[in-house]
Enzyme design. Structure first.
Site, PDB file in Angstrom:
ATOM      1  CG  HIS A   1      -0.764  -3.983  -7.256  1.00  0.00           C
ATOM      2  ND1 HIS A   1      -1.791  -2.437  -6.222  1.00  0.00           N
ATOM      3  CD2 HIS A   1      -0.364  -4.016  -5.646  1.00  0.00           C
ATOM      4  CE1 HIS A   1      -1.737  -2.031  -4.831  1.00  0.00           C
ATOM      5  NE2 HIS A   1      -0.663  -3.492  -4.526  1.00  0.00           N
TER       6      HIS A   1
ATOM      7  CG  HIS B   1      -1.332  -7.196  -2.181  1.00  0.00           C
ATOM      8  ND1 HIS B   1      -2.732  -6.747  -1.120  1.00  0.00           N
ATOM      9  CD2 HIS B   1      -0.596  -6.480  -2.669  1.00  0.00           C
ATOM     10  CE1 HIS B   1      -2.220  -5.306  -1.061  1.00  0.00           C
ATOM     11  NE2 HIS B   1      -1.148  -4.792  -1.950  1.00  0.00           N
ATOM     12  CD  GLU B   2       2.734  -6.244  -4.190  1.00  0.00           C
ATOM     13  OE1 GLU B   2       2.852  -5.642  -4.996  1.00  0.00           O
ATOM     14  OE2 GLU B   2       2.351  -6.154  -2.866  1.00  0.00           O
TER      15      GLU B   2
END
Ligand SMILES: *[C@@H]1O[C@H](CO)[C@@H](O)[C@H](O)[C@H]1NC(C)=O
Ligand SMILES: *[C@@H]1O[C@H](CO)[C@@H](O)[C@H](O)[C@H]1NC(C)=O
Ligand SMILES: *[C@@H]1O[C@H](CO)[C@@H](O)[C@H](O)[C@H]1NC(C)=O
Ligand SMILES: *[C@@H]1O[C@H](CO)[C@@H](O)[C@H](O)[C@H]1NC(C)=O
Length: 762
Positions: free
Chosen positions: A528, A524-525
């Site tokens: 970004h 998820h990170e």
């Protein structure tokens, strides 16, 4: 009378944003600019003649035509250097930035996509279909010298600043030139004639108290408002003058215009200082009024929470005892010993090597420039992984486990101590860092294979002379001490390191669960970084700041994390359930194709509780999950998302089950068209990546949907056109979906649309 609809002053926005239930506070807002519209297949009849002139000439001609009505005195534009042609799809992505009186209009962008001598899409105003998001009024008469983009006084100031700073170095002796002095480079941004603000030096130059043409003042005023550190805030407030002399990190500052929307639908220009300010927990790109820096016009936080043939060089591969790729967390499977897991197309030197001159750790620069470092610890060309228990911003020399000359990273994971109590996660830090290093490198390699490469702005110290800006591997902090129960990623523009902070989780009190061990959170990170660099071009990190765009920034991460863990047999998947020790995870609903279990549709964004980017992102991720499963139903499921490695001549193995049959050009041995992933899940990932590259800066759900549908047009000739429309429409994102009255922090009223284009009706 024209009046500004929204030039936010800080006080109002602070109230609106205080509710963030996170330890880390973050600001993100900006003017309510018209939502970008993504125009597909624009008529460009008059351009046919120049089709042979190459994409750049075509882009210039197209923009000239588009802006002809108001290209008066003082108006111009330039094509940003981060524009690129994707070698896989053949699509040229041009990022055009407006200039007024030689000053950049920070949000005056055109994202233009060109293929086969034709403009295939670009972004325009919502209402006026052929107007780009450029300022269209008269150029203001400001005393800016066109050569430097700085006012006369500003120019003097920068000159003085440079002189001031150069003097001691010259006095220090030697032949200091601008190019070989790294410290000076850090302090001043010479190449584009803007000043960086070395606040420790500025005070000496002595500006009158109220001279706001001083970017140092602007930066301090902004910091005063933005910092969460009460001590720092009162210190700045009480010692403003002295503070100018105090040591801060250098803040990059340059003059720019930002557009302020007017009631009649046009925009007005606000002259701002664009500041890049790094604080303990945030990295802000802020625009503050030059005439009054307490008016913060726009702020984007680059930090987001969780919420080729050189492979024949034969670099050492490494052995890692980890939860292997696809195992989301320690409850989903056992650890195994993974040998040489790196992908040689994505990481030609493996995960532990890079040229000495490219290492951020400057003491390695003692080696000859072209020496290839054989690093035995958990860092390399893609990632620097280490502990950060102190939660500090220093990272170069933080502790990293050593795998020895054979690169064996096999460390114990003991959850209980000898006396039966839960172990402190610090006791298994070696395993934690190994896992974080492994997962982030796998993500780097996978994303590379779908086109997040050097020219599109990926994270690498060394770019193998393939273009893009280098020197920006991901800094991955394991067990970061600056927070709990979260994770975040900072994504500055291409060429500056991204930073991922992973936290431990103590939702149920002791024992802690270590977020580093949940692959979904790491994915998820990292995502970004992917979406920020691909949307609006590698050099613009401000395209996914808030509202629907910011929400999608979260959503892509959840979608990719879920897709990567998915197995052939269908499952619903929660997000973050292991770290948080919550069966249903950290979102409102698990991801499911069943609308009883996850009822999200486009209209869900209007509900209370859907104000923040994570809730918005959850809806986007759910829609993508539903679309992906429609694709899987038609095309089947691939057990691996990694494409095969081509042989030395560039050909993929004949019997590969990943791509559809590929035809090669007899002379060049290159595929005659981009290889198409055969299965629904891998094809969907490809369309999502290609869509990010096509979509405009600040996209909404509707623009992102259109970009995915256009990506399919480009890759497969549109064979999934109706399937995609139907699947999007099943969650309210059909052709009659709409939004009115969007505000910077979300809001607006949406209409679910369940219709599909006529040709798709059955
Ligand atoms: C790294 O290893 C290679 C062999 O794999 C060797 O040729 C090279 O000299 C080594 N580099 C350093 C800096 O030791
Ligand atoms: C159990 O052992 C750990 C270290 O092994 C120690 O820190 C802890 O204090 C011990 N707890 C008790 C209750 O003895
Ligand atoms: C997870 O939560 C349950 C209660 O919901 C608790 O009994 C258990 O100890 C927790 N496990 C961990 C590892 O936190
Ligand atoms: C969807 O979920 C509900 C609630 O769990 C269940 O009753 C229903 O049978 C499911 N529908 C399908 C098509 O699986």
């Amino acid at each position: 009378m024209r009046s500004a609809l929204l030039l936010t002053s800080f006080a109002a926005s602070a109230l609106a944003l205080q509710a963030t239930p996170l330890a880390r506070r973050s600001l993100s807002f900006g003017p309510v600019l018209p939502q970008a519209r993504f125009i597909l297949d624009p008529p460009s009849a008059s351009l046919a003649a120049s089709a042979t002139a190459g994409p750049r000439a075509l882009a210039i001609q197209f923009v000239n035509e588009l802006t002809a009505q108001y290209a008066g005195e003082g108006h111009s534009y330039y094509i940003r250097e981060d524009s690129y042609t994707d070698p896989r799809t053949g699509v040229s992505h041009f990022y055009v930035r407006q200039l007024v009186q030689g000053i950049e209009v920070a949000d005056g962008n055109i994202n233009l996509n060109i293929r086969d001598g034709k403009v295939i899409s670009f972004d325009a105003d919502q209402c006026a279909s052929r107007f780009p998001q450029f300022y269209r009024g008269e150029a203001p008469p400001v005393g800016i010298s066109p050569n430097t983009g700085l006012s006369a006084s500003q120019e003097g100031y920068c000159r003085e600043l440079r002189a001031q700073f150069l003097q001691p170095m010259r006095a220090g002796g030697g032949q200091t030139t601008l190019n070989n002095n790294a410290h000076l480079q850090r302090i001043m941004n010479i190449h584009d004639s803007n000043c960086l603000v070395p606040s420790e030096h500025l005070a000496r130059i002595g500006n009158p108290k109220d001279d706001y043409s001083d970017p140092a003042r602007a930066a301090l005023t902004f910091m005063l408002h933005a910092t969460t550190d009460q001590q720092l805030a009162s210190d700045i407030a009480n010692n403003f003058e002295q503070r100018l002399a105090g040591a801060q990190r250098p803040v990059r500052a340059h003059l720019a215009y930002v557009q302020a929307p007017m009631e009649d639908g046009t925009t007005e220009l606000a002259l701002v200082w664009k500041l890049e300010v790094e604080l303990q927990d945030n990295f802000y790109e802020a625009a503050v009024r030059v005439s009054d820096p307490s008016v913060i016009v726009q702020v984007v936080d680059w930090v987001s929470d969780v919420g080729v043939d050189s492979h024949r060089l034969g670099r050492p591969g490494g052995t890692y005892n980890v939860w292997k790729w696809g195992i989301n967390d320690p409850d989903c499977g056992e650890r195994s010993v993974e040998e040489s897991p790196y992908d040689s197309v994505a990481s030609p030197l493996g995960w532990h090597s890079m040229p000495a001159s490219k290492d951020a750790k400057s003491y390695n620069k003692r080696f000859a420039k072209d020496t290839i470092l054989n690093i035995t610890k958990t860092y390399g060309n893609n990632v620097y992984a280490h502990e950060d228990w102190a939660g500090r911003n220093d990272w170069m020399d933080n502790y990293r486990p050593d795998g020895g000359k054979d690169l064996v990273f096999d460390f114990p994971y003991e959850l209980k101590t000898d006396n039966g109590t839960w172990a402190d996660p610090k006791s298994y830090i070696d395993l934690t860092i190994t896992q974080l290093f492994y997962t982030t490198n796998m993500i780097h390699d996978l994303y590379y294979r779908y086109g997040f490469d050097e020219i599109s702005g990926n994270f690498q110290q060394y770019n193998f002379e393939k273009g893009g800006k280098e020197g920006d591997a991901v800094i991955a902090n394991a067990q970061d001490g600056s927070g709990y129960n979260n994770a975040n990623m900072m994504t500055p523009p291409d060429g500056t390191n991204g930073r991922m902070r992973m936290y431990t989780w103590n939702v149920h009190g002791y024992p802690y669960r270590d977020g580093d061990l949940e692959a979904g959170i790491v994915i998820h990170e990292y995502s970004h970084g992917l979406s920020t660099r691909l949307t609006g071009g590698p050099a613009d990190s401000s395209c996914l700041g808030w509202g629907e765009s910011g929400g999608m920034g979260e959503g892509w991460g959840d979608f990719l994390a879920t897709t990567i863990r998915s197995v052939k047999k269908y499952h619903d998947y929660p997000m973050g359930s292991w770290a948080a020790n919550e069966t249903n995870g950290i979102r409102n609903y698990p991801y499911s194709t069943n609308s009883t279990i996850n009822p999200s549709t486009y209209k869900t964004l209007d509900k209370s509780g859907y104000f923040g980017v994570h809730a918005i992102g959850e809806v986007w991720a759910e829609i993508l999950f539903v679309v992906e499963h429609a694709m899987v139903k038609k095309h089947g499921f691939s057990k691996t998302l990694f494409p095969p490695i081509p042989d030395a001549t560039g050909k993929y193995p004949e019997d590969n089950d990943f791509f559809r049959p590929i035809t090669y050009d007899a002379k060049t041995n290159k595929p005659t068209s981009p290889p198409i992933p055969k299965h629904g899940n891998s094809l969907m990932v490809q369309l999502v990546f290609d869509g990010m590259k096509l979509q405009p800066c600040r996209p909404g759900f509707i623009e992102a949907r259109n970009a995915i549908i256009q990506a399919d047009e480009i890759l497969t000739g549109g064979e999934n056109h109706c399937l995609l429309w139907k699947a999007f429409a099943s969650r309210g994102l059909g052709k009659d979906a709409s939004v009115v009255g969007r505000t910077p922090w979300g809001g607006g009223v949406r209409r679910d649309g369940f219709q599909v284009p006529t040709k798709c009706e059955e």
